[in-house]
Write a protein that holds these residues in place. Structure first.
Motif, PDB file in Angstrom:
ATOM      1  N   LYS A  29       2.944   1.956  55.594  1.00 10.83           N
ATOM      2  CA  LYS A  29       3.690   0.808  55.105  1.00 10.83           C
ATOM      3  C   LYS A  29       3.164  -0.464  55.771  1.00 10.83           C
ATOM      4  CE  LYS A  29       7.029   2.526  52.385  1.00 10.83           C
ATOM      5  NZ  LYS A  29       6.472   3.864  52.173  1.00 10.83           N
ATOM      6  N   ASP A 103       4.699   1.578  45.845  1.00  7.25           N
ATOM      7  CA  ASP A 103       5.787   2.102  46.675  1.00  7.25           C
ATOM      8  C   ASP A 103       5.311   2.500  48.066  1.00  7.25           C
ATOM      9  OD1 ASP A 103       4.319   4.125  45.395  1.00  7.25           O
ATOM     10  OD2 ASP A 103       5.938   5.573  45.635  1.00  7.25           O
ATOM     11  N   LYS A 107       8.642  -1.376  51.856  1.00  7.76           N
ATOM     12  CA  LYS A 107       9.781  -0.546  52.231  1.00  7.76           C
ATOM     13  C   LYS A 107      10.717  -0.378  51.037  1.00  7.76           C
ATOM     14  CE  LYS A 107       9.785  -1.877  57.113  1.00  7.76           C
ATOM     15  NZ  LYS A 107      10.554  -2.530  58.210  1.00  7.76           N
ATOM     16  N   LYS A 108      11.507   0.674  51.057  1.00 10.87           N
ATOM     17  CA  LYS A 108      12.464   0.917  49.986  1.00 10.87           C
ATOM     18  C   LYS A 108      13.426  -0.261  49.847  1.00 10.87           C
ATOM     19  CE  LYS A 108      12.583   5.973  49.949  1.00 10.87           C
ATOM     20  NZ  LYS A 108      13.450   7.173  50.077  1.00 10.87           N
ATOM     21  N   HIS A 109      13.656  -0.651  48.615  1.00 12.95           N
ATOM     22  CA  HIS A 109      14.650  -1.672  48.280  1.00 12.95           C
ATOM     23  C   HIS A 109      14.420  -2.983  49.035  1.00 12.95           C
ATOM     24  CE1 HIS A 109      16.213   1.930  46.622  1.00 12.95           C
ATOM     25  NE2 HIS A 109      16.787   2.369  47.715  1.00 12.95           N
ATOM     26  N   LYS A 140       8.422   3.966  40.636  1.00 10.44           N
ATOM     27  CA  LYS A 140       7.945   3.291  41.845  1.00 10.44           C
ATOM     28  C   LYS A 140       8.607   1.916  42.007  1.00 10.44           C
ATOM     29  CE  LYS A 140       3.450   5.601  41.460  1.00 10.44           C
ATOM     30  NZ  LYS A 140       3.370   6.327  42.725  1.00 10.44           N
ATOM     31  N   THR A 143      12.035   2.256  43.389  1.00  6.06           N
ATOM     32  CA  THR A 143      12.021   2.510  44.833  1.00  6.06           C
ATOM     33  C   THR A 143      11.869   1.209  45.617  1.00  6.06           C
ATOM     34  OG1 THR A 143      11.055   4.710  44.524  1.00  6.06           O
ATOM     35  CG2 THR A 143      10.800   3.706  46.694  1.00  6.06           C
ATOM     36  N   VAL A 144      11.034   0.315  45.134  1.00  6.40           N
ATOM     37  CA  VAL A 144      10.739  -0.932  45.851  1.00  6.40           C
ATOM     38  C   VAL A 144      11.837  -1.978  45.675  1.00  6.40           C
ATOM     39  CG1 VAL A 144       9.138  -2.894  45.942  1.00  6.40           C
ATOM     40  CG2 VAL A 144       8.253  -0.563  45.767  1.00  6.40           C
TER      41      VAL A 144
END
Length: 219
Positions: A29, A103, A107-109, A140, A143-144
């Protein structure tokens, strides 16, 4: 559309690692707090920005936000970088990488908007999985994006627009805005619209511009 190779673009990118992340490792990441002065600002991503007219204009008009131009072509990344430097846009970073790994780099969200502007339509059926609105890409993006995050999509290609509507609908997305003639919409919508290079070209030829805004609803 692939841009003609410009040797100066590669050199410029190599000279500015503080502004361009070139082919990062998709297993790691990216620490965006080291790329932006204020990581608390809302993050917006354009996938496939081409020469960058849209994303640089957005960054200039919205210093209260952070922007990432996710572009595969090195020449395009160099052209965007040249504009970023000329306009002094500290809130814009360029990520030279494959959107299929989006993704992996965020990071997620963590983003509130993803822009898909005049993406390659990949019209042949056997290339469906390469379309940026294919279901694996939508997964994807989900997720982002934050829970209230949005995809904003524009194209001049009627076939890609119809496909994207169906793909997003089948994925269970909610449409906040849909138009088959963006440039003849109400004045408030036109005022907020930032044109891309292709959009200006196609619209000036009298071609309709298709657009939609969609979100994933409550997860």
């Amino acid at each position: 559309m692939r841009l003609r190779n410009k040797p100066w673009a590669v050199k410029l990118v190599q000279e500015h690692p503080e502004s361009v992340i070139d082919r990062p490792d998709p297993t790691q990441k990216i620490d965006w707090s080291k790329r932006f002065a204020d990581i608390s600002k809302p993050l917006e991503i354009e996938v496939g920005p081409g020469k960058g007219k849209f994303i640089t204009t957005m960054a200039e008009k919205h210093p209260e936000k952070n922007f990432v131009a996710l572009e595969l072509q090195m020449t395009a990344a160099g052209i965007i970088l040249r504009s970023k430097l000329a306009q002094n846009l500290p809130n814009l970073q360029i990520l030279c990488a494959d959107a299929a790994n989006i993704d992996c780099f965020f990071k997620k969200h963590s983003a509130n908007t993803i822009y898909l502007n005049f993406s390659d339509p990949w019209p042949k059926t056997r290339h469906e999985k390469r379309r940026l609105t294919y279901k694996t890409f939508l997964q994807k993006y989900q997720t982002v994006l934050q829970e209230n995050g949005q995809i904003q999509f524009k194209t001049d290609n009627a076939g890609l627009f119809a496909y994207s509507l169906q793909s997003m609908n089948n994925y269970g997305m909610h449409f906040d805005f849909v138009t088959v003639d963006l440039h003849n919409e109400k004045e408030d919508i036109l005022t907020s619209n930032i044109e891309t290079e292709y959009e200006h070209k196609f619209a000036s030829q009298g071609n309709p511009i298709y657009a939609l805004h969609a979100d994933f609803g409550v997860k």
